[in-house]
Design a protein around this motif. Structure first.
Motif, short mmCIF file in Angstrom:
data_model
loop_
_atom_site.label_atom_id
_atom_site.label_comp_id
_atom_site.label_asym_id
_atom_site.label_seq_id
_atom_site.Cartn_x
_atom_site.Cartn_y
_atom_site.Cartn_z
N UNK A 196 0.81 -1.21 0.00
CA UNK A 196 0.00 0.00 0.00
C UNK A 196 0.84 1.27 0.00
N UNK A 197 1.88 1.32 0.82
CA UNK A 197 2.69 2.52 0.91
C UNK A 197 3.46 2.78 -0.38
N UNK A 198 3.94 1.70 -1.00
CA UNK A 198 4.66 1.84 -2.27
C UNK A 198 3.73 2.42 -3.34
N UNK A 199 2.51 1.93 -3.40
CA UNK A 199 1.55 2.42 -4.40
C UNK A 199 1.13 3.85 -4.11
N UNK A 200 0.89 4.15 -2.85
CA UNK A 200 0.50 5.51 -2.51
C UNK A 200 1.64 6.49 -2.77
N UNK A 201 2.86 6.02 -2.60
CA UNK A 201 4.01 6.87 -2.87
C UNK A 201 4.12 7.27 -4.33
N UNK A 202 3.52 6.45 -5.21
CA UNK A 202 3.51 6.78 -6.64
C UNK A 202 2.12 7.27 -7.07
N UNK A 203 1.31 7.69 -6.08
CA UNK A 203 0.00 8.32 -6.31
C UNK A 203 -0.92 7.44 -7.16
N UNK A 204 -0.89 6.12 -6.84
CA UNK A 204 -1.79 5.19 -7.53
C UNK A 204 -3.16 5.26 -6.86
N UNK A 205 -4.18 5.57 -7.65
CA UNK A 205 -5.53 5.66 -7.11
C UNK A 205 -6.46 4.66 -7.77
N UNK A 206 -6.28 4.40 -9.06
CA UNK A 206 -7.12 3.45 -9.79
C UNK A 206 -6.32 2.25 -10.26
N UNK A 207 -6.98 1.13 -10.39
CA UNK A 207 -6.33 -0.13 -10.78
C UNK A 207 -6.95 -0.67 -12.06
#
Length: 475
Positions: A214-225
């Motif tokens: 989760x933190x890795x994805x949020x760090x790259x501003x991932x919101x949609x999959x």
């Protein structure tokens, strides 16, 4: 003959004269005359000022706007945790009209968590079709490939450092679109790495499970999959304005399209400053400022700010729709001249927030999946100056605002619902007619003169009575 006619005319004289030898001047009458003259002058001056000033009249009528007239709604709203990649504005009204993903009159600007601008405004005027997928089940029988195992925070940076180009699929196992892409991604990964094996070392396909990282994805501003990002040494190692730049792939999600995309990336491997023409800049910040205007019919409607995509799924618990309303108003801003007119003749005067009750207000999501709703009741006030020039008139829209936040099972959003009153307030400015001024002037002169005469007569007779009383006592 003529003298006889004139003598008869004298009989109808309203203002018969008393011979001067029959009149008597008194000191009290002189003082009363001076006082009466002063009062006449003061009242005349006040009446003249009132005549030169204007008065206003206020009427309530049924709104006389034409049936096809459109209302302009202006807005400027910042969402610190809503990426511009998926931020959309939808509009609907009570007539069943729905407009999805407004782009023509909307400007989106990336902002950070403190609402500072961090990039250029984004233009979404060209809408792209949803990406294509391979037929379901086409690659279900492919053998497992070790290279397709997800990478995590332990080896993510090492993977980026090892290859000039890394294409990363950020996915969530529960996401429908991710499940549909999964076999295609594995098949494309196998073919790409067969073409460009480890000893070639120019490109790497990888994936990250955002439910585990989760933190890795949020760090790259991932919101949609799924979100497919392209990391290249040619860009990522060059800091632009203190940020590292990478790109987002938004093309078709078929095996052929992904392999062809990899082939097109190969010539730029290790070459700085070379960008792929079909890639978009990936989000470099967590938030988005949405500003612009829309034209709507004069019926109840709703502006719906939310994250939406035809090819992505969102984790509702990750979404934070906290926002700040910099401005939200109806109609057009008045010029300085029209504002002065409105301020002068408005029935109750103007407050600082007379046209924008939501100005600079902040609304925070204290719980996951919080939806914010603002309900606005709009009233039209039309001002008409005494000049009769319609160009100087102004339609002022004022509204009341009521806001609340609630937990929603749907995608969290921010809604602005507006309802226009059928009653129109008309404020007309008018000056007093000349005949009214003349009538009042005559009333002032005649009235003061008459009242002063009555007072003088009373005073004179009172003095005479007192003198007679004194003479009677002496006799």
């Amino acid at each position: 003959m003529a003298s006889r006619i004139f003598s008869r005319l004298k009989a109808i004289d309203f203002y018969k004269k008393i011979p001067s030898d029959l009149t008597e001047a008194t000191l009290a009458g002189a003082w009363l005359s001076i006082l009466a003259a002063i009062i006449m002058i003061l009242l005349f001056g006040m009446e003249f000022l009132a005549f030169m000033s204007t008065t206003t009249s206020t009427h309530l009528i049924v709104d006389r706007s034409s049936a096809n007239e459109l209302l302009k709604i202006n807005f400027n709203v910042s969402f610190p945790a809503l990426s511009c990649e998926f931020a959309t504005l939808d509009v609907s009204d009570a007539l069943g009209t729905k407009r999805l993903n407004i782009t023509k009159t909307l400007r989106k600007t990336p902002i950070d968590h403190v609402m500072m601008r961090v990039g250029a405004a984004k233009d979404d005027s060209v809408k792209k079709p949803a990406p294509k997928y391979d037929h379901e089940g086409r690659f279900d029988e492919e053998d497992d490939i070790d290279i397709t195992l997800p990478i995590d925070h332990n080896n993510f940076q090492q993977t980026l450092a090892r290859y000039p180009i890394v294409v990363v699929n950020f996915f969530a196992p529960w996401c429908h679109w991710c499940q549909r892409l999964a076999p295609t991604w594995e098949a494309a990964t196998k073919e790409v790495h067969d073409k460009y094996p480890e000893w070639d070392g120019r490109i790497r396909f990888a994936k990250v499970d955002c439910t585990a990282e989760m933190e890795l994805c949020r760090g790259h501003f991932i919101m949609g999959f799924p979100s497919i990002r392209v990391f290249r040494k040619g860009h990522d190692e060059i800091a632009i304005g203190g940020r590292q730049d990478h790109e987002s792939y938004t093309g078709d999600r078929t095996k052929e399209a992904l392999v062809a995309f990899a082939d097109s990336l190969i010539p730029s491997a290790g070459q700085p400053h070379i960008k792929h023409e079909h890639l978009e800049a990936a989000p470099q910040s967590s938030g988005c400022n949405m500003a612009g205007f829309i034209l709507v019919k004069k019926v109840p409607g709703t502006l719906h700010f939310a994250a939406r995509s035809e090819a992505h799924t969102f984790e509702h618990s990750w979404m934070n729709m906290s926002h700040m309303v910099h401005s939200f108003y109806f109609g057009s801003r008045p010029s300085s001249r029209k504002y002065s007119l409105l301020q002068r003749i408005h029935p109750e005067g103007l407050n600082a927030d007379w046209a924008d009750k939501l100005h600079d207000q902040t609304f925070l999501s204290e719980h996951p999946q919080s939806t914010h709703e603002h309900y606005l009741q709009v009233v039209l006030t039309t001002v008409e100056p005494r000049s009769g020039n319609k160009m100087l008139g102004y339609d002022a829209y004022e509204y009341t605002a009521h806001s609340h936040t609630f937990m929603s099972d749907d995608t969290p959003s921010a809604k602005v619902t507006f309802d226009l009153s059928p009653i129109q307030i008309v404020v007309k400015e008018a000056s007093k007619p000349l005949y009214h001024f003349l009538t009042t002037t005559c009333a002032i002169v005649g009235g003061v003169f008459t009242v002063a005469g009555i007072l003088d007569s009373i005073l004179y007779q009172s003095v005479k009575l007192l003198r007679k009383a004194e003479l009677g006592k002496q006799g």
